[in-house]
Design a protein around this motif. Structure first.
Motif, mmCIF file in Angstrom:
data_model
loop_
_atom_site.group_PDB
_atom_site.id
_atom_site.type_symbol
_atom_site.label_atom_id
_atom_site.label_comp_id
_atom_site.label_asym_id
_atom_site.label_seq_id
_atom_site.Cartn_x
_atom_site.Cartn_y
_atom_site.Cartn_z
ATOM 1 N N ASP A 1 0.759 -1.352 -0.108
ATOM 2 C CA ASP A 1 -0.087 0.073 0.155
ATOM 3 C C ASP A 1 0.835 1.344 0.087
ATOM 4 O O ASP A 1 0.449 2.222 -0.517
ATOM 5 C CB ASP A 1 -0.901 0.201 1.079
ATOM 6 C CG ASP A 1 -2.038 -1.140 1.235
ATOM 7 O OD1 ASP A 1 -2.637 -1.236 -0.018
ATOM 8 O OD2 ASP A 1 -1.988 -2.005 2.224
ATOM 9 N N ILE A 2 2.014 1.157 0.582
ATOM 10 C CA ILE A 2 2.869 2.350 0.802
ATOM 11 C C ILE A 2 4.178 1.864 1.020
ATOM 12 O O ILE A 2 4.590 0.975 1.335
ATOM 13 C CB ILE A 2 2.432 3.223 1.775
ATOM 14 C CG1 ILE A 2 3.159 4.694 2.026
ATOM 15 C CG2 ILE A 2 2.571 2.565 3.268
ATOM 16 C CD1 ILE A 2 2.440 5.867 2.643
ATOM 17 N N ILE A 3 5.231 2.651 0.397
ATOM 18 C CA ILE A 3 6.415 2.439 0.422
ATOM 19 C C ILE A 3 7.382 3.790 0.869
ATOM 20 O O ILE A 3 7.183 4.972 1.021
ATOM 21 C CB ILE A 3 7.395 2.392 -1.043
ATOM 22 C CG1 ILE A 3 6.612 1.096 -1.720
ATOM 23 C CG2 ILE A 3 8.700 2.295 -1.080
ATOM 24 C CD1 ILE A 3 7.128 0.852 -3.161
ATOM 25 N N TYR A 4 8.421 3.485 1.912
ATOM 26 C CA TYR A 4 9.105 4.364 2.697
ATOM 27 C C TYR A 4 10.512 4.175 2.372
ATOM 28 O O TYR A 4 10.993 3.027 2.359
ATOM 29 C CB TYR A 4 8.864 4.314 4.102
ATOM 30 C CG TYR A 4 7.628 4.573 4.651
ATOM 31 C CD1 TYR A 4 7.006 5.936 4.872
ATOM 32 C CD2 TYR A 4 6.749 3.902 4.630
ATOM 33 C CE1 TYR A 4 5.767 6.265 5.444
ATOM 34 C CE2 TYR A 4 5.154 4.006 5.361
ATOM 35 C CZ TYR A 4 5.063 5.307 5.442
ATOM 36 O OH TYR A 4 3.736 5.525 5.976
ATOM 37 N N ALA B 1 8.021 2.340 -7.526
ATOM 38 C CA ALA B 1 6.609 2.828 -6.819
ATOM 39 C C ALA B 1 5.878 3.491 -8.103
ATOM 40 O O ALA B 1 4.471 3.066 -8.087
ATOM 41 C CB ALA B 1 6.911 3.733 -5.853
ATOM 42 N N GLU B 2 6.276 4.221 -8.872
ATOM 43 C CA GLU B 2 5.361 4.883 -9.813
ATOM 44 C C GLU B 2 5.046 3.849 -10.683
ATOM 45 O O GLU B 2 3.661 3.761 -11.239
ATOM 46 C CB GLU B 2 6.223 5.863 -10.606
ATOM 47 C CG GLU B 2 5.403 6.542 -11.681
ATOM 48 C CD GLU B 2 6.285 7.726 -12.238
ATOM 49 O OE1 GLU B 2 5.638 8.442 -13.116
ATOM 50 O OE2 GLU B 2 7.358 8.022 -11.939
ATOM 51 N N ASN B 3 5.736 2.888 -11.158
ATOM 52 C CA ASN B 3 5.413 1.925 -12.241
ATOM 53 C C ASN B 3 4.383 0.944 -11.650
ATOM 54 O O ASN B 3 3.567 0.338 -12.367
ATOM 55 C CB ASN B 3 6.648 0.920 -12.484
ATOM 56 C CG ASN B 3 7.550 1.808 -13.360
ATOM 57 O OD1 ASN B 3 7.256 2.655 -13.938
ATOM 58 N ND2 ASN B 3 9.035 1.193 -13.185
ATOM 59 N N HIS B 4 4.396 0.708 -10.285
ATOM 60 C CA HIS B 4 3.288 -0.155 -9.436
ATOM 61 C C HIS B 4 2.113 0.713 -9.039
ATOM 62 O O HIS B 4 1.125 -0.037 -8.361
ATOM 63 C CB HIS B 4 4.016 -1.086 -8.453
ATOM 64 C CG HIS B 4 4.983 -1.832 -9.007
ATOM 65 N ND1 HIS B 4 4.582 -3.283 -9.103
ATOM 66 C CD2 HIS B 4 6.262 -2.101 -9.394
ATOM 67 C CE1 HIS B 4 5.322 -4.205 -9.591
ATOM 68 N NE2 HIS B 4 6.510 -3.359 -9.779
ATOM 69 N N GLY B 5 2.145 2.053 -9.209
ATOM 70 C CA GLY B 5 1.087 2.719 -8.931
ATOM 71 C C GLY B 5 1.011 2.775 -7.091
ATOM 72 O O GLY B 5 -0.232 2.949 -6.637
ATOM 73 N N ILE B 6 2.149 2.907 -6.569
ATOM 74 C CA ILE B 6 2.135 2.656 -5.116
ATOM 75 C C ILE B 6 2.718 4.166 -4.454
ATOM 76 O O ILE B 6 3.845 4.780 -5.019
ATOM 77 C CB ILE B 6 2.986 1.518 -4.638
ATOM 78 C CG1 ILE B 6 2.630 0.380 -5.119
ATOM 79 C CG2 ILE B 6 3.076 1.769 -3.259
ATOM 80 C CD1 ILE B 6 3.282 -0.766 -4.814
ATOM 81 N N THR B 7 2.037 4.764 -3.571
ATOM 82 C CA THR B 7 2.471 5.818 -2.877
ATOM 83 C C THR B 7 4.030 5.718 -2.305
ATOM 84 O O THR B 7 4.349 4.607 -1.696
ATOM 85 C CB THR B 7 1.614 6.371 -1.841
ATOM 86 O OG1 THR B 7 0.359 6.719 -2.410
ATOM 87 C CG2 THR B 7 2.151 7.663 -1.068
ATOM 88 N N CYS B 8 4.826 6.728 -2.336
ATOM 89 C CA CYS B 8 6.032 6.521 -1.990
ATOM 90 C C CYS B 8 6.494 7.706 -1.183
ATOM 91 O O CYS B 8 6.732 8.818 -1.796
ATOM 92 C CB CYS B 8 7.256 6.079 -3.086
ATOM 93 S SG CYS B 8 8.914 5.715 -2.672
ATOM 94 N N GLN B 9 7.449 7.677 -0.250
ATOM 95 C CA GLN B 9 7.723 8.634 0.720
ATOM 96 C C GLN B 9 9.095 8.545 0.708
ATOM 97 O O GLN B 9 9.753 7.419 1.218
ATOM 98 C CB GLN B 9 7.075 8.973 2.174
ATOM 99 C CG GLN B 9 5.693 9.131 1.969
ATOM 100 C CD GLN B 9 5.305 9.621 3.375
ATOM 101 O OE1 GLN B 9 6.129 9.743 4.426
ATOM 102 N NE2 GLN B 9 3.817 9.057 3.498
ATOM 103 N N VAL B 10 10.142 9.541 0.383
ATOM 104 C CA VAL B 10 11.709 9.541 0.591
ATOM 105 C C VAL B 10 12.407 10.635 1.458
ATOM 106 O O VAL B 10 11.543 11.527 1.722
ATOM 107 C CB VAL B 10 12.327 9.744 -1.158
ATOM 108 C CG1 VAL B 10 11.633 8.729 -2.083
ATOM 109 C CG2 VAL B 10 11.622 11.254 -1.462
ATOM 110 N N SER B 11 13.093 10.159 2.270
ATOM 111 C CA SER B 11 13.903 11.034 3.116
ATOM 112 C C SER B 11 15.013 11.438 2.586
ATOM 113 O O SER B 11 16.030 10.629 2.348
ATOM 114 C CB SER B 11 14.030 10.352 4.425
ATOM 115 O OG SER B 11 14.668 11.282 5.163
#
Length: 258
Positions: free
Chosen positions: A184-187, A202-212
Motif C-alpha cells: 500500500d505504501i513505500i518508505y 513505486a510509480e510503475n506499480h502505482g504505489i505511494t512512496c515517501q523519500v527522506s
C-alpha cells in the motif's frame, strides 16, 4: 516549525559496526514532540555548523532519544569520542517527518546504509504489516536487523558482496517483492541513486512512496539555503529546502532527473 535547544545527556553508547555508533540520550523536551523521520542538529566542539543526525527512536514517556551516526568527518569523529554522562547540545526536532497511514496497511520500507536508522520508527508503527528491505556493503556493516525483527517486521537483507542475505541491491529485492506481494505504501531513505530507483518502481506499480532526502546542511532551520534539492509540481521546477520542507517528500515531488 516547533523545535527547542536542549542539552541531551548520553545514557548509553555502543559501536554497532565499525565507525557507526548507537547513542541513547536523555532529552525530554525534544522527545516529547518528535515524530518519525525528523532529525536533530548537534553542536560539535570547535565547529560553527552543527551536524544533522536523524532520529532512530524516541520515547516521550521516558524522555529519551536514540540516534545512530557514522563517522564521516571531523565533526562526527568528535561526537564519537563523547562518553556516557557527557552532554550533547541539540536543536530539534527538525524537519517534516513521514506520514504514517493506517497501521493495518501493507508497508514496504527500503533503507540503504546509514539511511536505515530513521526508518525504524516507521517499522515499529506498522509492525507485522511491514516488510523491511535493507542494503549494506557487507555483513559487518549491517545494522538494526534485530530491531526490525523485534518490531514484528519481515526483514530482507541485501549486501553488495553477498556476505549476508541476498547478494545484490535493495532495488532488485524490492522489484521481486512488488511482483509477488501486495503493497500500500513505500518508505525509503539512503543513497540518492537507490531512492530514485525505488521511486520509479513505486510509480510503475502505482504505489505511494515517501523519500527522506539526505543533503548537506548548514543551519538546519531554513535560513542558509545550502540544503536545497530540486523538486517539481504543477507550477514547474523549484529548489526546495530539505531541512524545513523535508527531509521527507513524496517521491513524485523530487525532480530525480535534475
Amino acid at each position: 516549525m516547533r523545535y527547542t535547544q536542549e542539552l541531551g545527556k548520553i545514557l548509553n553508547k555502543t559501536e554497532i559496526a565499525k565507525g557507526t555508533f548507537d547513542v541513547t540520550l536523555h532529552s525530554p523536551e525534544i522527545a516529547n514532540i518528535a515524530v518519525a523521520g525528523q532529525f536533530v542538529n548537534i553542536l560539535c566542539d570547535g565547529f560553527t555548523l552543527r551536524r544533522p543526525i536523524s532520529l532512530c527512536g524516541f520515547d516521550s514517556e521516558k524522555g529519551i532519544l536514540r540516534i545512530i551516526f557514522e563517522i564521516r568527518g571531523k565533526g562526527t569523529e568528535w561526537l564519537s569520542r563523547l562518553q556516557v554522562g557527557d552532554n550533547m547540545d541539540i536543536i530539534g526536532p527538525l524537519g517534516h517527518g513521514f506520514s504514517l497511514i493506517d497501521s493495518s496497511k501493507k508497508a514496504v520500507i527500503v533503507g540503504g546504509g546509514v539511511g536505515t536508522p530513521p526508518l525504524l520508527p516507521v517499522a515499529q508503527f506498522y509492525r507485522e504489516n511491514a516488510t523491511v528491505i535493507t542494503g549494506f556493503r557487507n555483513a559487518s556493516a549491517a545494522i538494526l536487523q534485530g530491531d526490525f525483527e523485534k518490531a514484528g517486521a519481515k526483514t530482507i537483507l541485501c549486501t553488495d558482496d553477498g556476505s549476508a542475505g541476498i547478494h545484490g541491491f535493495t532495488t532488485q529485492a524490492l522489484e521481486q517483492y512488488l511482483n509477488e506481494n501486495e503493497c500500500d505504501i513505500i518508505y525509503t531513505c539512503g543513497p540518492k541513486v537507490m531512492m530514485r530507483s525505488v521511486a520509479r518502481l513505486a510509480e510503475n506499480h502505482g504505489i505511494t512512496c515517501q523519500v527522506s532526502m539526505e543533503e548537506r546542511m548548514g543551519c538546519g532551520v531554513g535560513a542558509c539555503l545550502c540544503c536545497v534539492c530540486p523538486t517539481k509540481d504543477g507550477k514547474g521546477k523549484h529548489l526546495t529546502r530539505v531541512c524545513v520542507n523535508g527531509p521527507v517528500f513524496s517521491s513524485t515531488e523530487v525532480d530525480w532527473d535534475a
